[in-house]
Enzyme design. Structure first.
Site, mmCIF file in Angstrom:
data_model
loop_
_atom_site.group_PDB
_atom_site.id
_atom_site.type_symbol
_atom_site.label_atom_id
_atom_site.label_comp_id
_atom_site.label_asym_id
_atom_site.label_seq_id
_atom_site.Cartn_x
_atom_site.Cartn_y
_atom_site.Cartn_z
ATOM 1 N N GLU A 158 28.692 -110.907 25.581
ATOM 2 C CA GLU A 158 28.079 -110.123 26.658
ATOM 3 C C GLU A 158 27.292 -111.004 27.623
ATOM 4 O O GLU A 158 26.057 -110.896 27.732
ATOM 5 C CB GLU A 158 27.188 -109.026 26.078
ATOM 6 C CG GLU A 158 27.970 -107.944 25.372
ATOM 7 C CD GLU A 158 27.142 -106.708 25.049
ATOM 8 O OE1 GLU A 158 25.901 -106.816 24.995
ATOM 9 O OE2 GLU A 158 27.729 -105.638 24.848
ATOM 10 N N GLU A 168 33.562 -103.226 21.385
ATOM 11 C CA GLU A 168 32.401 -102.698 20.659
ATOM 12 C C GLU A 168 32.144 -101.265 21.087
ATOM 13 O O GLU A 168 32.224 -100.941 22.278
ATOM 14 C CB GLU A 168 31.123 -103.474 21.027
ATOM 15 C CG GLU A 168 30.982 -104.840 20.467
ATOM 16 C CD GLU A 168 29.623 -105.443 20.849
ATOM 17 O OE1 GLU A 168 28.672 -104.693 21.141
ATOM 18 O OE2 GLU A 168 29.531 -106.678 20.873
HETATM 19 C C1 GAL Z 1 25.869 -105.215 22.183
HETATM 20 C C2 GAL Z 1 25.934 -106.577 21.525
HETATM 21 C C3 GAL Z 1 25.969 -106.486 20.023
HETATM 22 C C4 GAL Z 1 24.971 -105.481 19.548
HETATM 23 C C5 GAL Z 1 25.238 -104.148 20.182
HETATM 24 C C6 GAL Z 1 24.319 -103.059 19.738
HETATM 25 O O1 GAL Z 1 25.191 -105.313 23.385
HETATM 26 O O2 GAL Z 1 27.056 -107.286 21.970
HETATM 27 O O3 GAL Z 1 25.700 -107.754 19.494
HETATM 28 O O4 GAL Z 1 23.690 -105.931 19.874
HETATM 29 O O5 GAL Z 1 25.107 -104.275 21.560
HETATM 30 O O6 GAL Z 1 24.599 -101.857 20.401
#
Ligand code: GAL
Ligand code: ZN
Length: 676
Positions: A158, A314
């Protein structure tokens, strides 16, 4: 379209839709790992991202590289048939590196240096950070590039998430170099930045600084260039690692995970360097429009990849930890939203994260394996989703095609949201959402497009608040309309050039002739203030908010006009034929119902319709030959299909009527196509 010339990206060799998530075994004793992998098998997990935040564990002290634990994780992965998206582990530099070189720490707009102890604490311009990151990436890829488990590389994490810009001296020097590259001469910079204003003239490059906290509005073009520079600078970090991977291995896709509608990094520029575009999406379960939010992110991601399949990298299996108050996903909602993402082109579903952390700032973030373990709603839903994805095998690699596009350009986004404007609270994603909503509600597949790109595959392009347009984009739109396209733009569009200089002579200068209108003066509206609208597309009580303006139709037909007030009778929505196409102009932001009527008119003009007869709250989207149908209502729906389909997710056999429960999803394949 949006690929680097001649670069054919290596495919993700998984052979099925991806399912899994971030896996952080370094947070757990090794006894747990075996259980992890057998649970992954139970859930149908076939891809995990390993090592995203493992830098300090891999290089615990200067000069040390201790990857043996990762060897064992990858062995277990292989043994259990789970593939690995190998992270380069460079998102959070370890404490010893910061102690050795505190100048790696970033500095904010107020000149405050940020400390160690959370994550992503690095200056993107720091040569020391970049070198250390490249060195770690190189070690990892050297060691694991022919490991059978590794199928993809995940660079950083990110980019820009917590530190999108850095204002330190190193970044300032780098900004100067970037400006020299862009302008070549200081005179050219002075012209572009309009430094004749407020005695801002520069005589020497070394006088230039980043737009730090200043007494009042910093120079707008300086701010705009700093946004461009900061996106480029982060991209350089990614590219440095990318090059180091490619020097060893060109056989696997390389990616980094994007963050939905994230302003700091120019998605079009970045996506050219992704072998597969991957996205993180965290819509809020408290938001009643969560399905719409999720769909909009999916459509953005697909568009960034030029229509090719992408990957949801994610999402939360249930709640996140980082809002003030964090709702879990409702029962069935994980499946509902995930499968709809597949319908919009994702070749799999990954989550953050596999096993819920017991310590650290994310211990209350949901995971596929919750704190309570398998005897839980979330785990049962995780297993069910694994089965569903398995049943969707035939969908792999197929594409979602849209005939409508919304204009999105990061340069415009940055410029539109600068200060000292007639209305300084315009937010591009919110404006895009206003137009996306009626399209989503009508189940019309929608892309996002840059106005400089080829528009010819779209029948309809909508460009809300395209404040900054280059000459190329402006001309491209005119040719698009001339060639038969339907185009709608709104107030505060085509106002400035890429230097943020006004295009003089009546707004929107480059499109005035095409739209057959001219705008003389803006009358933005206060929060809560509206103007009444009348005309053939108005309903009783139609209003406009946010903006109004003194517009003259110069040959255009008026479909809506303002009634009452200082602008009584002034056109609010116009249309004019141009070449083989037509241009619409909207001078206010209509209420949702009126906007939906307008979008309905545009769809009727262009003969665009949804894949199945429309029903309220039912999302339908075509991917390849498949129609994904999702019932977002809280009641059962019955849909007459008009022909025979087979639902890949049920054992019902061919059917001409589909019944779906609340949150129910069906993936329909025309029956006569099956096995063909
Ligand atoms: C994203 C990140 C992850 C985790 C996740 C939690 O921003 O890439 O490592 O922190 O959020 O929602
Ligand atoms: Zn810096």
């Amino acid at each position: 379209m949006n690929q680097r010339n001649n670069h054919v990206p290596p495919p993700l060799k998984l052979g099925s839709l991806a399912y899994g998530g971030d896996y952080n075994p370094d947070q757990w004793p090794e006894e747990i790992w075996k259980e992890d992998f057998s649970l992954m098998q139970e859930a149908g997990v076939n891809l995990v991202t390993v090592g995203v935040f493992s830098w300090a564990k891999l290089q615990p002290r200067p000069g040390a590289f201790e990857p043996e634990w990762l060897d064992r994780v990858l062995e277990l992965a292989s043994a259990h048939g789970v593939s690995v998206d190998l992270a380069t582990a460079t998102a959070s530099p370890p404490a010893w590196l910061i102690r050795q070189h505190p100048e790696i720490l970033p500095v904010d707009v107020n000149g405050v240096q940020l400390g160690f102890g959370s994550r992503q604490h690095y200056c993107p311009s720091s040569p020391l950070y970049r070198e250390a990151a490249v060195q770690l990436a190189t070690e990892l890829v050297r060691r694991y590039h022919d490991h059978p488990a590794v199928v993809m590389y995940h660079v950083g994490n990110e980019y820009g998430c917590h530190v999108p810009q850095c204002y330190c001296e190193i970044s300032a020097a780098s900004f100067r170099r970037w400006l020299k590259g862009r302008y070549e001469s200081i005179e050219a910079l002075n012209h572009a930045w309009g430094t004749a204003f407020w005695s801002q003239r520069y005589d020497d490059w070394d006088e230039i600084e980043p737009p730090r906290r200043a007494p009042t509005f910093p120079n707008p073009t300086q701010q705009l260039d700093f946004a461009r520079f900061s996106s480029d600078e982060l991209l350089e970090c990614f590219l440095a690692e990318r090059r180091s991977i490619e020097a060893i291995d060109t056989s696997k896709p390389i990616t980094t995970n994007f963050m939905a509608f994230f302003r700091p990094t120019d998605g079009w520029k970045w996506s050219k360097h992704q072998d597969i575009v991957t996205m993180d999406s965290y819509p809020d379960p408290f938001d009643s429009e969560i399905a719409l939010q999720s769909a909009m992110v999916a459509d953005l991601t697909r568009s960034l990849g030029g229509g090719r399949p992408w990957l949801l990298m994610e999402q939360a299996p249930s709640a996140v930890n980082w809002r003030q108050i964090n709702a879990p996903k409702a029962p069935g909602q994980l499946r509902e939203l995930s499968l709809a993402m597949v319908g919009r082109g994702s070749d799999g579903i990954l989550t953050f994260q596999w096993r819920a952390s017991a310590a650290g700032a994310e211990k209350f973030h949901s995971a596929m394996v919750p704190h309570v373990g398998q005897n839980s709603r979330v785990w049962r839903e995780v297993v069910e989703l694994g089965r569903d994805l398995h049943a969707l095998q035939p969908v792999l690699g197929t594409q979602t095609v849209a005939r409508v596009a919304l204009a999105l350009d990061w340069n415009n986004w940055w410029a539109l949201e600068l200060d000292s404007h007639p209305h300084s609270e315009l937010r591009l994603p919110e404006l895009l959402l206003q137009f996306y909503r009626p399209l989503f509600e009508a189940s019309i597949a929608t892309d996002f497009v840059h106005l400089e790109d080829d528009l010819s595959s779209y029948d309809l392009v909508i460009a809300p608040c395209s404040y900054l347009v280059s000459d190329t984009a402006a001309t491209n739109v005119v040719h698009y309309v001339e060639g038969g396209g339907t185009f709608l733009t709104t107030f505060f569009s085509a106002i400035v050039d890429p230097n943020d200089h006004i295009r003089l002579g009546g707004y929107p200068a480059p499109w005035r002739e095409m739209l057959a209108i001219s705008v003389e003066e803006f009358s933005p509206l206060e929060k809560g203030q509206t103007v009444s609208l009348g005309g053939i597309l108005a309903h009783s009580g139609s209003t406009g908010s946010t903006w109004s303006e003194n517009l003259t139709a110069q040959g255009a037909t008026t479909l809506l006009h303002i009634t009452g007030g200082d602008l009584h009778g002034v056109p609010a929505l116009t249309v004019a034929p141009y070449g083989d196409g037509q241009g619409y102009y909207l001078s206010t932001l209509p209420d949702a119902q009126t906007l939906s009527t307008i979008v309905g008119q545009l769809l009727a003009d262009t003969k665009i319709s949804p894949p199945l007869p429309h029903q309220r709250g039912v999302e339908t989207i075509t991917r390849g030959e498949f129609i994904f149908v999702t019932n977002h209502n809280s009641h059962y729906v019955t849909i007459e299909l008009g022909q025979s389909y087979t639902d890949l997710l049920s054992t019902n056999g061919p059917q001409t009527t589909l019944e779906l429960p609340p949150r129910g999803v069906a993936v329909l394949q025309p029956t006569n196509q099956r096995g063909a």
